[in-house]
Structure formats: C-alpha cells, structure tokens
Write a protein that holds these residues in place. Structure first.
Motif, PDB file in Angstrom:
ATOM      1  N   ARG A 198       8.919   3.984  -1.712  1.00 20.91           N
ATOM      2  CA  ARG A 198       8.464   5.356  -1.925  1.00 20.91           C
ATOM      3  C   ARG A 198       8.006   6.004  -0.624  1.00 20.91           C
ATOM      4  O   ARG A 198       7.748   5.315   0.357  1.00 20.91           O
ATOM      5  N   ALA A 199       7.930   7.337  -0.656  1.00 20.37           N
ATOM      6  CA  ALA A 199       7.512   8.075   0.541  1.00 20.37           C
ATOM      7  C   ALA A 199       6.049   7.774   0.826  1.00 20.37           C
ATOM      8  O   ALA A 199       5.223   7.767  -0.082  1.00 20.37           O
ATOM      9  N   GLY A 200       5.741   7.550   2.088  1.00 18.49           N
ATOM     10  CA  GLY A 200       4.358   7.247   2.453  1.00 18.49           C
ATOM     11  C   GLY A 200       3.587   8.483   2.898  1.00 18.49           C
ATOM     12  O   GLY A 200       2.382   8.431   3.074  1.00 18.49           O
ATOM     13  N   GLY A 201       4.279   9.595   3.081  1.00 21.44           N
ATOM     14  CA  GLY A 201       3.641  10.827   3.566  1.00 21.44           C
ATOM     15  C   GLY A 201       4.321  11.323   4.829  1.00 21.44           C
ATOM     16  O   GLY A 201       5.075  12.298   4.781  1.00 21.44           O
TER      17      GLY A 201
ATOM     18  N   TYR B 150     -10.919   1.679   3.336  1.00 20.32           N
ATOM     19  CA  TYR B 150      -9.744   1.080   2.695  1.00 20.32           C
ATOM     20  C   TYR B 150      -9.759  -0.442   2.784  1.00 20.32           C
ATOM     21  O   TYR B 150      -9.146  -1.127   1.971  1.00 20.32           O
TER      22      TYR B 150
ATOM     23  N   PRO C 178      -5.513  -0.631  -3.768  1.00 22.50           N
ATOM     24  CA  PRO C 178      -4.432  -0.154  -2.894  1.00 22.50           C
ATOM     25  C   PRO C 178      -4.129   1.316  -3.193  1.00 22.50           C
ATOM     26  O   PRO C 178      -4.503   1.828  -4.249  1.00 22.50           O
ATOM     27  N   LEU C 179      -3.461   1.991  -2.259  1.00 18.31           N
ATOM     28  CA  LEU C 179      -3.161   3.411  -2.452  1.00 18.31           C
ATOM     29  C   LEU C 179      -1.903   3.636  -3.282  1.00 18.31           C
ATOM     30  O   LEU C 179      -1.777   4.651  -3.943  1.00 18.31           O
ATOM     31  N   PHE C 180      -0.973   2.707  -3.200  1.00 13.30           N
ATOM     32  CA  PHE C 180       0.327   2.922  -3.830  1.00 13.30           C
ATOM     33  C   PHE C 180       0.600   1.809  -4.847  1.00 13.30           C
ATOM     34  O   PHE C 180       0.109   0.694  -4.695  1.00 13.30           O
ATOM     35  N   PRO C 181       1.395   2.114  -5.875  1.00 18.35           N
ATOM     36  CA  PRO C 181       1.724   1.080  -6.866  1.00 18.35           C
ATOM     37  C   PRO C 181       2.485  -0.077  -6.223  1.00 18.35           C
ATOM     38  O   PRO C 181       3.168   0.098  -5.211  1.00 18.35           O
TER      39      PRO C 181
END
Lengths: 182, 343
Positions: B47-50, B217, B224-227
């Motif tokens: 997925r896109a990280g930003g 963090y 975590p930030l992302f799945p």
C-alpha cells in the motif's frame, strides 16, 4: 469592480478586521508548517540560518510539497525552509482567515435578514492540515493511529487540492450572502 | 510453427535486458529462504505509504567524518557495518529521513537500508545499480526499488515481489543496529556518515519518536500504523527481536532472552542453529550448527570480525537483524519464538 469584490472588501475594512485576518492567517500558516514537519523542535537555542540547497527550490518531494532549500534555527525551533511550502501555507492561511471573517459577519448579521453562515469554508481548512501530516511527516499519523493513517496516506495527494477547493467554495458561498455594506 | 520476427525480437530483447539486469544487480534466481505468502498475496498487500517514489530520497553520494568529529550522543542509535576492511556508522537520525544509503565498502557497491516503521536495518550488495525508496509499504516495511530494472524489493524479505526480477533474492551483508557508544568501543577508528547528504532535513529530530527514552511510535505497546498480513500477540507489537531466516524456517529471539541465556540453541525445522549474544554490541550472531557442536560461552571472544572461539570455527554464519515483533510475525507467521523461559 464586481459586487462580490465589494462584498469581499467589506470583510476587512477596520484595523481590527485586518488584525484578525493577519492573526488567523499567521496562526494557520504556523500550524500547517508544524504539522507538515517543516517547523519542528530540535533547536539548541541559537539563531542562525544556512541555505545550501537553492537548486532544489522547485523539486517536489510529494504533490504540493517541496524540498527545503535552507535550515533556520530559531531558539528551540528548527525550520527546514522551502519558499514554495511557505507561500502555499500563507495562501491557505489567508483563505482560512477570510472564511473565518465571513462566517463571523454572517453569524453577527440580524436573523431577520435570513443570513446563515456556512461551515464549508472552515471545514475546508481540515484537509490541508491533514495533507501536511499525511504527506511527509508522520507526526499526525502517529497521533491519529489506525485505521485513519493508512487511508490518509493513500489520499494525501488529493487532500491539499480538496482543501483549496473547499475553502474557495466556502468563501464564494458566504460572500454571496453578505450584504454590500457592513 | 513460425515465430513472427517482431515477436522473436521482443523476446530476445527481454531475455537480454534481464541478463544485463541480473549482471548489474547480484541476485539469486530463487529466494534462499521460503516466503510464507505467495508473490500475488504479497503484491496485493502493498500500500501507499504517503510519500511518492523517491519522495524519501536515498543518499547517493554519502560523505564521512572521523569518529572524533561526529558529535554523537553515547546512547544514540547507529547502524554499523564492518566489511572489506572498512568500518562505518550511519546515525539512525540521518537514515530515518533517507532510509537507504548507496555506498561503497572497500570497492564493493552496497546499499545500507533502514526502515523506521519496522525498526529493521539490512545491508545488500547492489552491483552497478543503486536502490531507491518506492514510497510503498508491505506490512509497514520499506519497499525498495532497483534503478536498473525497477523491480520492487520489500526490505525485510530481500526478494523481488514485482518487476522483471520477481522471485529473485538480494545478496545480504550483516549490519549491526546498536548504540554509538557500543559501536565506537568496538571500532574506535570507525567513520561516521555526515549530515551533508545533499538534502536539507532536521537531522536533530526523529519524526517518529525516540529510542532514548522509548517514546512515540517506538513504544513496545503502541500499534503499527498500517494493516499487516498476519498478526501475532505473543509479544507486544513493537518488542524488539533478533530474527533470522533459513531454508528450514524462520526464528526470532527477544533481546532479553538472548542477553539472559548468552547462547541459544534452536531446533529449526529439521536442522539446528546457534545464536550467540554479543554483550559488547548487544546483538546476536547466528550460525547453522547441524551437528549441534557444543559451544562454550566462556571461551567466546568478540572483536572486529564478530564472534570467534572454540566451537564457532567451521560453522556457517547466517544473517540476522533486529526487528519489531509485529513486522517479523507479519512476514514470517510460522516463526519460532524464544521469549525467555524456553525455546
């Protein structure tokens, strides 16, 4: 000069109104720079600046986000300075300020006139703040946590144009409802 | 059957370009370690990280200074490498903004990579090309790309999941994630990466949090930030483990278990591995020990080349690296875990 220009001009006629506009615009600009990571802690108390990367002034590191050209230390703060990021932040701040003044004027207007404020403009300020965090500085994402963070990261390139659109639209809707005389 | 000339030419050019790509980037045709998920499943989970591609810019022209000029705090984290007679430390507070340094050690081109979201530092031989940051994430882990073929390489896997080199494995070299004080004590002559990276960043600040003291963090309990593809609650998400992968399976040892036991013997699949704690660098060295050769902890010596001593000679070293537990378990869901009492 069109009728809308006249209405817009009535928003900032007095010294107080100019002061309010400048305060909101500056406050929003600082908040945007902070959340986007351009302005942050890490300063060691000094005041100095270096500008080693003017060649990167137009280099984008993300949509609507540009490479810093210099480093400015202001006491406890460190500003990774990009002229284009600053201009963008000031433009957004100005739009937020005008939206705030218009909303205030409509709120203060007599109810009998049937004038109502629009939250659209102020709502428009949020995507820009989120864009700042979602794009390059993870600070805001860390605060927000899952699952918003992942979604925002994917949408980050659309958030700033969305903010500009909503702020402009909100200002347009509100200025249409303003009386020509203050 | 006749093959049209244009199709033949296209196929020939594809084969030639692949041959050239493999020549410039040293890889192994199949990954040395089994990957738990299919390449399709891995691709679907990216997925896109930003930031966009190269939005986090790799350092392509690194500069170094002497240890005495570095001005690092004793407990500051560094990624250290000792290879081909060259010793270098890459401060984490610089790598957190760039994630990849395309460097050269004793004439050999290498990439030193660090992913702040998974707390992983790995080194790769890069041949004649360079690695960059794709801006995409898999299980929160940095997805690198190589500039020769544009293939995509999740850092922790070291295997291409997309592009012309899909399925190939990168050639790794050992790097050590430790503190400046520990690294400098082991390698007083080390060179240190400077902040003259060609980019302007606030190198005094880690935007994700702090390792000293643990905060933001990096707190073990923080999410975590992302799945991720696989979740495992045997440890807190950000607990640090030393992990290694082998043809027989993957295994992880917590830092506390490794420090307490000194030498950890592990049956992985149908084989046997030994993990030795290095008290100087507070990391571990892993060896394939199929004959379960006994190792006397008292006889071990630690120096510039790592660990040596009775029982170690003749054993094949296995690359290992520190990682946040959630990321390790996401990539290697069948991993063995040593977390204290028993393997």
């Amino acid at each position: 000069m069109t009728a809308r220009h006249l209405r817009l001009a009535t928003l900032v006629r007095t010294r107080h109104q100019w002061g309010a506009l400048a305060g909101i615009a500056l406050g929003y600009t600082l908040l945007y720079l902070w959340l986007s990571g351009d302005l942050a802690g890490g300063g060691q108390g000094g005041v100095w600046a270096i500008f080693p990367a003017w060649a990167r002034i137009l280099e984008a590191r993300a949509p609507f986000r540009f490479e810093p050209v210099g480093l400015i230390e202001l006491g406890p703060l460190v500003w990774t300075f990009s002229p284009l990021n600053l201009l963008l932040a000031l433009l957004l701040g100005l739009l937020v300020g005008l939206n705030g003044l218009a909303a205030w004027r409509l709120w203060r207007a007599p109810r009998t006139c049937g004038l109502r404020g629009s939250g659209l403009g102020l709502l428009g300020s949020l995507p820009a703040l989120l864009a700042g965090g979602a794009c390059c500085a993870p600070l805001l994402l860390v605060w927000l946590g899952l699952p918003l963070a992942g979604a925002l990261a994917g949408l980050s390139s659309w958030l700033l144009p969305l903010a500009l659109l909503l702020l402009s639209l909100g200002l347009w809707v509100m200025t249409r409802r303003l009386p020509r005389q203050g | 059957m006749r093959v049209p000339g244009s199709l033949f030419l296209a196929m020939a050019s594809l084969v030639m370009s692949l041959t050239v790509a493999v020549a410039v980037l040293p890889t192994q045709p199949s990954p040395p370690v089994p990957v738990a998920d299919s390449l399709e499943a891995l691709r679907a989970a990216v997925r896109a990280g930003g930031p966009p591609k190269d939005g986090i810019p790799a350092i392509d022209a690194p500069r170094f200074q002497a240890a005495s000029e570095a001005g690092l705090a004793p407990d500051e984290r560094v990624i250290g490498v000792h290879h081909n007679g060259v010793t270098r430390a890459y401060p984490q507070r610089i790598l957190v903004w760039h994630e990849i340094v395309n460097d050269e050690l004793g004439g050999e081109p290498v990439s030193i990579s660090y992913c702040p979201l998974t707390g992983t530092a790995l080194g790769f031989r890069r041949g004649d090309t360079t690695l960059g940051v794709s801006g995409r994430l898999l299980n929160s882990n940095l997805v690198m790309y190589d500039r020769a073929t544009d293939s995509e390489w999740p850092q922790m896997l070291g295997v291409a999941i997309a592009g012309p080199l899909v399925g190939h494995g990168l050639d790794e070299l050992r790097v050590v994630w430790t503190t400046w004080q520990r690294w400098q004590a082991r390698y007083p002559e080390t060179q240190v990466l400077t902040t003259e990276t060609g980019y302007v960043r606030n190198y005094r600040r880690d935007p994700y949090g702090s390792y000293d003291p643990l905060g933001g963090y990096y707190r073990p309990e923080s999410r975590p930030l992302f799945p991720v593809m696989h979740e495992d609650d045997r440890l807190p998400p950000k607990a640090e483990v030393l992990g290694f992968r082998s043809p027989h399976g993957a295994a992880a040892v917590t830092q506390s278990a490794l420090a307490a036991q000194g030498v950890v013997e592990l049956a992985v699949g149908e084989s046997h591995y030994t993990v030795v704690h290095d008290p100087g660098l507070d990391t571990g060295w892993v060896f394939h020990n199929p004959d379960q050769q006994p190792i006397d902890p008292e006889a071990l010596r630690f120096g510039a080349e790592g660990v040596s001593g009775s029982g170690i000679e003749g054993l094949a070293p296995v690359n290992a690296f520190e990682a946040m537990w959630f990321a390790w378990a996401a990539f290697y869901p069948d991993t063995l875990l040593v977390d204290g009492a028993s393997p």
